[in-house]
Design a protein around this motif. Sequence first.
Motif, short mmCIF file in Angstrom:
data_model
loop_
_atom_site.label_atom_id
_atom_site.label_comp_id
_atom_site.label_asym_id
_atom_site.label_seq_id
_atom_site.Cartn_x
_atom_site.Cartn_y
_atom_site.Cartn_z
N ARG A 1 0.82 -1.21 0.00
CA ARG A 1 0.00 0.00 0.00
C ARG A 1 0.86 1.26 0.00
O ARG A 1 0.57 2.23 -0.73
N VAL A 2 1.92 1.26 0.80
CA VAL A 2 2.80 2.43 0.88
C VAL A 2 3.49 2.68 -0.46
O VAL A 2 3.57 3.83 -0.93
N MET A 3 3.98 1.63 -1.11
CA MET A 3 4.65 1.80 -2.40
C MET A 3 3.66 2.26 -3.48
O MET A 3 4.00 3.10 -4.32
N ASN A 4 2.45 1.71 -3.47
CA ASN A 4 1.45 2.13 -4.46
C ASN A 4 1.06 3.60 -4.27
O ASN A 4 0.90 4.34 -5.24
N ASN A 5 0.93 4.02 -3.02
CA ASN A 5 0.61 5.43 -2.76
C ASN A 5 1.76 6.34 -3.19
O ASN A 5 1.54 7.43 -3.74
N ALA A 6 3.00 5.90 -2.94
CA ALA A 6 4.16 6.69 -3.36
C ALA A 6 4.23 6.78 -4.88
O ALA A 6 4.60 7.82 -5.43
N LEU A 7 3.86 5.69 -5.56
CA LEU A 7 3.88 5.69 -7.02
C LEU A 7 2.82 6.64 -7.58
O LEU A 7 3.07 7.38 -8.54
N LYS A 8 1.63 6.64 -6.99
CA LYS A 8 0.59 7.56 -7.43
C LYS A 8 1.01 9.01 -7.23
O LYS A 8 0.77 9.88 -8.08
N LEU A 9 1.64 9.30 -6.09
CA LEU A 9 2.09 10.65 -5.80
C LEU A 9 3.18 11.09 -6.75
O LEU A 9 3.17 12.23 -7.24
N SER A 10 4.12 10.20 -7.05
CA SER A 10 5.21 10.55 -7.97
C SER A 10 4.68 10.77 -9.38
O SER A 10 5.16 11.63 -10.12
N SER A 11 3.69 9.99 -9.78
CA SER A 11 3.07 10.16 -11.12
C SER A 11 2.35 11.50 -11.20
O SER A 11 2.39 12.20 -12.22
N ALA A 12 1.71 11.89 -10.12
CA ALA A 12 0.97 13.17 -10.10
C ALA A 12 1.91 14.37 -10.16
O ALA A 12 1.57 15.42 -10.71
N THR A 13 3.11 14.22 -9.58
CA THR A 13 4.06 15.32 -9.54
C THR A 13 5.06 15.29 -10.70
O THR A 13 5.93 16.15 -10.79
N GLY A 14 4.98 14.22 -11.54
CA GLY A 14 5.86 14.13 -12.68
C GLY A 14 7.19 13.51 -12.43
O GLY A 14 8.07 13.50 -13.29
N ASN A 15 7.39 12.94 -11.21
CA ASN A 15 8.65 12.25 -10.90
C ASN A 15 8.55 10.80 -11.39
O ASN A 15 7.46 10.28 -11.60
N PRO A 16 9.71 10.10 -11.53
CA PRO A 16 9.68 8.71 -12.00
C PRO A 16 8.99 7.79 -11.01
O PRO A 16 8.99 7.98 -9.83
#
Length: 442
Positions: free
Chosen positions: A427-442
């Motif tokens: 869950r933590v990694m999926n949330n971090a991935l969603k956040l990075s996608s929203a901010t344009g980070n890899p």
Amino acid sequence: MSESKSIKVKRGFAMSLQTLFFENLSPKQTVFKNSFWLFLGQGIGKLFKFFVVMTAARILGPADFGAFNYLFSIVSLFFIFSDWGVGALIIRDYQKDSVNREKYIRSAAGLKIILVGVSFLAVLLGLLFFQSPIFKTNLILLAVFLVVSNLRDFVVYLFRAFQKMEKEFWLVLAENLSLLMVGVSLLLIYKNIISLSLAYIGSMVISAVLALILFKNYFFYLKPEWRGSHLKNLLINGAPIMFFGLLSFIFFATDQIILGKLRGTTEVGYYSIATKIILLINTVSGLLMTAVFPYLASQVSNVQKVIKIFRKALLGLVLLSVLLAIIGAVSAPIIPLIVGPQYGPAVGLFRFFIWIIVFMFPIALFDYILFVYNKQWLNFWFTAACAVINVILNFILIPRYGMFGAAAASVMVQFLNFAISWYLSRRVMNNALKLSSATGNP
């Protein structure tokens, strides 16, 4: 001409080996180098210490060997707060460019001195609850050992933060080689638990002196400071890690204390043999994650990279743990051959208990994933619930089933901890991935 070329080739090969094993050139090479030295040092060290433990078990017998482990568990209880997560914080935060490394480490050294001092005083106060002079003497000796061990480990954490784990190798080797020589000699001569405690102290003092020698170019880091802002930061961020130390104690030490109180130290002796072998095997997962941790922390902003590492590591840890559990269960009958026929009851216990590593190996990965994303508290509360269940199950199962009840409680709770930690990590990694996608980070 050909001889000159041969000399040049040999020199070039020697230089390439030196570069590979003693320098940090790239992330992959650094992880390989750190893994090599960790496995070599800890592997040899654990084998030496394991030989000492098996020798002590054979010479002392189940009752005295159980008494030693019972006392060690009690002393460890007083030293639960002696680290407060300082080591893990140093390793993690040293990788950040925004941190004033020198001041941060000096503040950590100041906090470490306070915590170790308070822990030692707590042991002295705890002596009031013991009547046996031998028990009191042994408790003081083991407390001295843990004082020296904690201070030595502070230097070890710095070497890990510097990603210079080749230096840690020499400290671990010195400690365990001296423990092997001194420990076995004293046990053969005096045949009592005090001689074993003295051997532990002597080996750690030797390792601590070597640590200071190898650290001579970095002594400025060891000058303690007590800056309020840094101490506050360390106390706040280290609290969940410290509580994890408490949980680890509950998982792996309270069962021996409860077992000793309710069923006697002889069963603790059988149980200790099984748990020490299991913890030795579990060292493999800890070493793997310790070597990868600095690189994992440096990639925290690259979530896709972290997920890739997570998947590969999880598959590898599960397969490895199952293989080792099968080997352990099949080879269990050799235990009495090593430590003596009086430990026959430990065979059946070990065959059942060894399967706990199938859950423990992946948990090491889950804990590091949650830590690098600063989710220590989230992980703590769920793990704390598991620890409380473990204590309750021990009180329910040990009076009727003894050491098998303690083992069953540990296996059930580790399975529960595995399931929860796996879910939280994903869950933590999926949330971090969603956040990075929203901010344009890899």
